[in-house]
Design an enzyme around this catalytic site. Structure first.
Site, PDB file in Angstrom:
ATOM      1  N   ASP B  32     -38.048  41.382  27.241  1.00 32.90           N
ATOM      2  CA  ASP B  32     -36.610  41.447  26.994  1.00 32.90           C
ATOM      3  C   ASP B  32     -36.266  40.394  25.947  1.00 32.90           C
ATOM      4  O   ASP B  32     -36.059  39.223  26.277  1.00 32.90           O
ATOM      5  CB  ASP B  32     -35.846  41.207  28.306  1.00 32.90           C
ATOM      6  CG  ASP B  32     -34.329  41.309  28.104  1.00 32.90           C
ATOM      7  OD1 ASP B  32     -33.878  41.298  26.921  1.00 32.90           O
ATOM      8  OD2 ASP B  32     -33.612  41.407  29.102  1.00 32.90           O
ATOM      9  N   GLU B  84     -47.861  21.492   8.593  1.00 33.30           N
ATOM     10  CA  GLU B  84     -49.044  21.868   9.360  1.00 33.30           C
ATOM     11  C   GLU B  84     -49.555  23.224   8.872  1.00 33.30           C
ATOM     12  O   GLU B  84     -50.420  23.832   9.479  1.00 33.30           O
ATOM     13  CB  GLU B  84     -48.759  21.889  10.850  1.00 33.30           C
ATOM     14  CG  GLU B  84     -47.657  22.854  11.255  1.00 33.30           C
ATOM     15  CD  GLU B  84     -47.631  23.050  12.759  1.00 33.30           C
ATOM     16  OE1 GLU B  84     -47.195  22.131  13.447  1.00 33.30           O
ATOM     17  OE2 GLU B  84     -48.086  24.109  13.222  1.00 33.30           O
ATOM     18  N   CYS B 116     -44.899  18.596  13.632  1.00 27.34           N
ATOM     19  CA  CYS B 116     -43.587  18.836  13.034  1.00 27.34           C
ATOM     20  C   CYS B 116     -42.935  17.594  12.455  1.00 27.34           C
ATOM     21  O   CYS B 116     -41.808  17.648  11.982  1.00 27.34           O
ATOM     22  CB  CYS B 116     -42.647  19.465  14.067  1.00 27.34           C
ATOM     23  SG  CYS B 116     -43.218  21.074  14.601  1.00 27.34           S
ATOM     24  N   HIS B 238     -35.371  16.958  16.031  1.00 34.14           N
ATOM     25  CA  HIS B 238     -36.317  18.049  15.794  1.00 34.14           C
ATOM     26  C   HIS B 238     -35.928  19.161  16.748  1.00 34.14           C
ATOM     27  O   HIS B 238     -35.473  18.912  17.849  1.00 34.14           O
ATOM     28  CB  HIS B 238     -37.761  17.612  16.021  1.00 34.14           C
ATOM     29  CG  HIS B 238     -38.699  18.790  15.942  1.00 34.14           C
ATOM     30  ND1 HIS B 238     -38.752  19.595  14.833  1.00 34.14           N
ATOM     31  CD2 HIS B 238     -39.543  19.332  16.854  1.00 34.14           C
ATOM     32  CE1 HIS B 238     -39.622  20.573  15.048  1.00 34.14           C
ATOM     33  NE2 HIS B 238     -40.116  20.438  16.272  1.00 34.14           N
ATOM     34  N   ASN B 270     -37.628  27.801  14.127  1.00 33.91           N
ATOM     35  CA  ASN B 270     -38.235  26.479  14.039  1.00 33.91           C
ATOM     36  C   ASN B 270     -39.065  26.388  12.767  1.00 33.91           C
ATOM     37  O   ASN B 270     -40.137  26.979  12.672  1.00 33.91           O
ATOM     38  CB  ASN B 270     -39.119  26.229  15.259  1.00 33.91           C
ATOM     39  CG  ASN B 270     -39.834  24.883  15.207  1.00 33.91           C
ATOM     40  OD1 ASN B 270     -39.497  24.038  14.379  1.00 33.91           O
ATOM     41  ND2 ASN B 270     -40.799  24.704  16.087  1.00 33.91           N
ATOM     42  N   SER B 300     -45.760  17.074  17.581  1.00 38.18           N
ATOM     43  CA  SER B 300     -46.661  17.167  18.725  1.00 38.18           C
ATOM     44  C   SER B 300     -47.896  16.320  18.492  1.00 38.18           C
ATOM     45  O   SER B 300     -48.331  16.117  17.372  1.00 38.18           O
ATOM     46  CB  SER B 300     -47.063  18.625  18.966  1.00 38.18           C
ATOM     47  OG  SER B 300     -45.949  19.333  19.439  1.00 38.18           O
TER      48      SER B 300
END
Lengths: 389, 353, 141
Positions: B32, B84, B116, B238, B270, B300
């Site tokens: 969904d 990245e 990021c 972020h 993002n 990360s």
């Protein structure tokens, strides 16, 4: 300069000749041309061969001596010259051979054109076909040969109100004529609706606006006009042989809706032949893309700029019209073996002037014109041929 | 860490024009998508065209920054691209970008990678070089064309875009008062060498990773600067989705109004290294002199970089008419379906490749 | 395509480096070492001045390509155009991110930096100019 005559013509089948190699078709055309004259190979001073891209298509360069060799003439040690001018390689070879005979340097030469295009995959073939444009500033940026002619067509429509159907008619006309030519790649007739409904290639051009990739070869025997009757009953005079060039990339030209090289080559040719477009009723024009054929009608001087489309719609061009074009089937139907095209166009004019064109024979032509173009118009070559009475 | 006079001289962003909705992605995977989009607070995400990558996005963003700031590219002494999704594993993105903007050859250049936050890390390095007087202008770019594995939750958010910031000391439109980082070894999200798509620790990416680093870093800089959330007109986080930054903001005591312009992910997805920078660019598109901005990036692996920024009077003379304002990228785009998206993103492999 | 063959054109493909004839002031792209306008070639030979195009132009002609040039298969159908640059020269290039039906003669465009082709999965990536439609720069709110 002495006058030059065509003493013989030869041509192979055009099309997908899966079982025939480059050297085989080259030899066949040459021998047929020689056989149609009373000359033999020992009479030859030189061989000229128009070929655009044998290195890319079959990895074979140095095709001048190759064809000579397999024609059994290696022992004669005569010059064999390969000539390249893109898709106009055939007519360029003829123009060089003409000059050699006219100058008196050579007496009898065979001039052939040959291309073997089906030994590579389709995508590779399309890439090779694009090699006559500017590789660094056109092709790198996404241009295909069809797209350059698409850009031309669009602008012709904008500037001159030319309609999509008008250039589509050239393909219909070519196929109609090709249906009567046993050597043609395509012998089926097509309708205007089919051309308009075909898959788009580079709008406004569709698949049936584009000439095919074909294998094929054609050849002519040239000699001095003064002794021509000794070698054939029906010599054909080369009344004009003219080359003109222009910027290689379409974007750099003065205009993209006029092929200046064609205009100039035609003007020079009419001057050399001491005639003008109104006296010509027969022509083989370069229509690798249908819009190119429409523009040729204007640039060669048959119609004012912007008027060829209407002439095509009105039926003024074609069998029964005031100008008959592409009785061979043109590039669209007879086929487009690059290096052979220019020679095959001349071969068809010769057949017409000799009255040997069978079911597609035009009644009593005295003169005919052949128009061969390289790239998107960087080279144009015009030959005018006439009967010798 | 004090800014020592360094600030933002100019900035530019670039977001590819194509957009896909979570609904459309969900349709393909039997999920969904509407609910997924609501859950992530993502209405659409940007999709790069097949001829766009981190290098083209970075170049376009920097060209805008150079034009807006009327900067002589030969005065750029350092250029760093954080991403990245560098198109080459070996061969810098930065050299191509530098060449394409006319900044070569007298500059230092390198590629940064820290998930990021590589772009914000690049800003910190530029601040050091500028404030020490080693260079006149330093360029920091954060840019990505990130991918989620087909069907993975990341696919609903991973998008493309980038921001370029020119850091200098003179004619700054925003002064960077201070910066602070918070860095630990936290394996929440990674991509091993040679792997096409990243992997992640699922819910582990939340509390111990994003929230801990963002809030600790945010608290840390405010403590160091003696400020409270009320001192800032704008805050930018972020934003891996549209939900995390809202929650982080609440945890730190910011209200929706302060977060209004810094939030861009709900409309473009993002953009990874680009996310906080595009958020900051949107704030600067709207900010007035003397307004104060808190920026907290996150990468990360894991770490956060925070910046305390004050808009200067110079912004009144700054030429916003060049390039595309972020707001326009949030509002506009060309919607595509999953088939086109899959083709564009190389999820369909042509024969012979 | 070899690495060097593309690399040596970088200034032109990345930055639209052009040249100008000191005699007739005509701007050429790609740069030329001799002016084709000035009939006395010696006047311009070795004297052509480097210059830079602004990247702004308008569409002179256009076509939607369905049978791609090799390397452009993933972008079919794509718009190829002749773009008349503000400084005069006409360039051949793709028009990106546009519905082919939207494209028209005279449409303002600007150069944008894109990937032109890749030498397979492991070869170098070639970059250069394409063209983007100029859209109004202000947001609606």
């Amino acid at each position: 300069m002495r006058e030059v005559a065509i003493l013989g013509v030869g041509q192979t089948q055009f099309g997908e000749l899966w079982d025939r190699s480059f050297r085989e078709i080259g030899i066949e055309a040459g021998f047929k041309a020689l056989e149609s004259s009373k000359l033999s190979s020992k009479d030859l001073s030189a061989l000229y061969i128009g070929n655009m891209a044998s290195g890319a298509f079959i990895d074979q360069e140095h095709v001048g001596p190759l064809v000579l060799d397999y024609s059994g003439l290696a022992g004669h040690h005569i010059p064999s010259v390969r000539v390249e001018a893109g898709e106009a390689s055939g007519a360029m070879a003829l123009a060089q051979a003409y000059l050699a005979v006219a100058s008196g340097a050579y007496d009898f030469v065979v001039v052939g054109g040959a291309e073997k295009m089906t030994d590579v995959p389709d995508e590779r073939g399309a890439a090779i076909a694009s090699s006559t444009m500017d590789q660094e500033w056109e092709r790198v940026f996404g241009a295909s040969m069809a797209s350059l002619w698409g850009l031309i067509a669009r602008r012709h429509m904008i500037d001159h109100g030319t309609k999509r159907e008008e250039f589509a008619r050239l393909s219909v006309l070519d196929h109609e004529n090709g249906s009567k030519n046993p050597l043609a790649h395509f012998r089926n007739k097509i309708t205007l609706e089919q051309v308009l409904g075909a898959n788009p290639v580079a709008e406004p051009l569709g698949m049936l606006d584009c000439a095919p990739s074909s294998d094929g070869a054609a050849a002519l025997v040239l000699g001095p006009l003064e002794t021509a009757r000794k070698y054939t009953d029906t010599p054909i005079r080369i009344s004009a042989s003219q080359i003109a060039t222009d910027f290689v990339a379409l974007m750099h030209r003065r205009s993209i809706t006029t092929i200046d090289s064609t205009v100039i080559a035609a003007q020079r040719a009419f001057q050399q032949a001491k005639t003008d477009p109104s006296h010509l009723r027969l022509a083989e024009i370069h229509d690798s893309y249908s819009i190119g054929g429409l523009m040729a009608l204007e640039d060669l001087g048959f119609y004012p700029k912007g008027a060829a489309g209407k002439a095509l719609s009105d039926g003024a061009v074609g069998t029964g019209g005031k100008l008959t074009i592409n009785t061979s089937g043109g590039l669209k139907a007879q086929g487009q073996p690059f290096g052979a095209v220019g020679i095959a166009q001349v071969a068809e004019i010769v057949r017409q002037l000799r009255g040997e064109a069978g079911p597609r024979q035009v009644s009593g032509p005295e003169m005919g014109l052949a128009h061969n173009v390289g790239g998107s118009g960087a080279t144009s070559i015009v030959h005018i041929l006439s009967r010798v009475n | 860490m004090k800014g020592n006079g360094a600030g933002i001289v100019s900035y530019g962003t670039y977001v590819p024009r194509y957009r896909i909705s979570p609904d459309e992605i969900g349709r393909v995977w039997g999920v969904d998508g509407v609910a997924m989009g609501k859950n992530l607070n993502i209405h659409s995400k940007s999709v790069p065209s097949p001829d766009e990558d981190t290098i083209t996005i970075s170049t376009e963003a920097l060209r805008v920054a150079i034009a807006r700031g009327n900067i002589d590219p030969r005065e750029i002494g350092a250029l760093y691209v954080g991403s990245e999704s560098h198109p080459y594993a070996v061969k810098p993105t930065a050299t191509i970008v530098a060449q394409a903007v006319g900044a070569t050859p007298n500059l230092t250049a390198a590629d940064f990678e820290f998930a990021c936050k590589a772009g914000t890390a690049a800003i910190q390095v530029c601040m050091g070089l500028v404030s020490s007087g080693m260079i006149k202008y330093g360029v920091a770019i954060g840019s990505d064309t990130s991918q989620g594995a087909p069907g993975d939750a990341l696919e609903y958010s991973a998008s493309a875009g980038g921001g370029a910031f020119v850091i200098g000391k003179d004619h700054i439109i925003a002064k960077i008062n201070a910066t602070q980082s918070y860095t630990t070894d936290t394996p929440d999200f990674w991509r091993r060498e040679g792997q096409r798509y990243p992997s992640h620790g699922g819910r582990f990416t939340g509390e111990p990773a994003y929230f801990r680093h963002v809030t600790e870093c945010g608290k840390g800089i405010m403590k160091a600067e003696g400020t409270t959330p009320a001192d800032y007109q704008h805050v930018v986080f972020h934003q891996p989705n549209g939900k995390f930054p809202l929650r982080a903001g609440k945890m730190l005591g910011f209200n929706d109004d302060q977060m209004r312009y810094g939030m861009v992910t709900p409309w473009i997805g993002n953009t990874y290294s680009g996310a906080a920078l595009i958020g900051l660019a949107n704030v600067l598109d709207h900010a007035k002199p003397s307004e104060r901005i808190l920026v907290v990036g996150y990468g990360s692996g894991a770490g956060s970089d925070a910046f305390d920024v004050t808009v200067t009077d110079e912004i009144s003379h700054y030429d916003h008419s060049i390039g595309t304002p972020v707001q326009k990228d949030l509002e506009e785009g060309i919607s595509i379906n999953y088939s086109i998206y899959a083709k564009f993103r190389g999820k369909i492999r042509l024969s012979g490749e | 395509m070899s690495v060097a063959r593309f690399w040596r054109e970088t200034l032109r493909r990345y930055n639209l480096g052009a040249s100008k004839c000191p005699e007739c002031q005509t701007v050429f792209f790609p740069p030329r070492s001799v002016c084709p306008q000035c009939t006395v070639h010696r006047k311009s030979m070795t004297k052509m001045e480097p210059c830079q195009l602004s990247g702004k132009g308008e569409i002179f002609s256009y076509t939607t390509v369905y049978e791609a040039a090799d390397g452009f298969e993933m972008q079919v159908p794509y718009v190829l155009a002749l773009v008349k640059m503000a400084e005069g020269p006409v360039l051949t290039g793709q028009v990106v991110d546009v519905d082919p039906k939207e494209v028209h003669e005279g449409m303002p465009v600007k150069a944008t930096f894109r990937k032109l082709r890749e030498d397979g999965d492991s070869g170098v990536i070639h970059y250069g100019y394409k063209f983007a439609i100029v859209r109004s720069p202000t947001a609606s709110k």
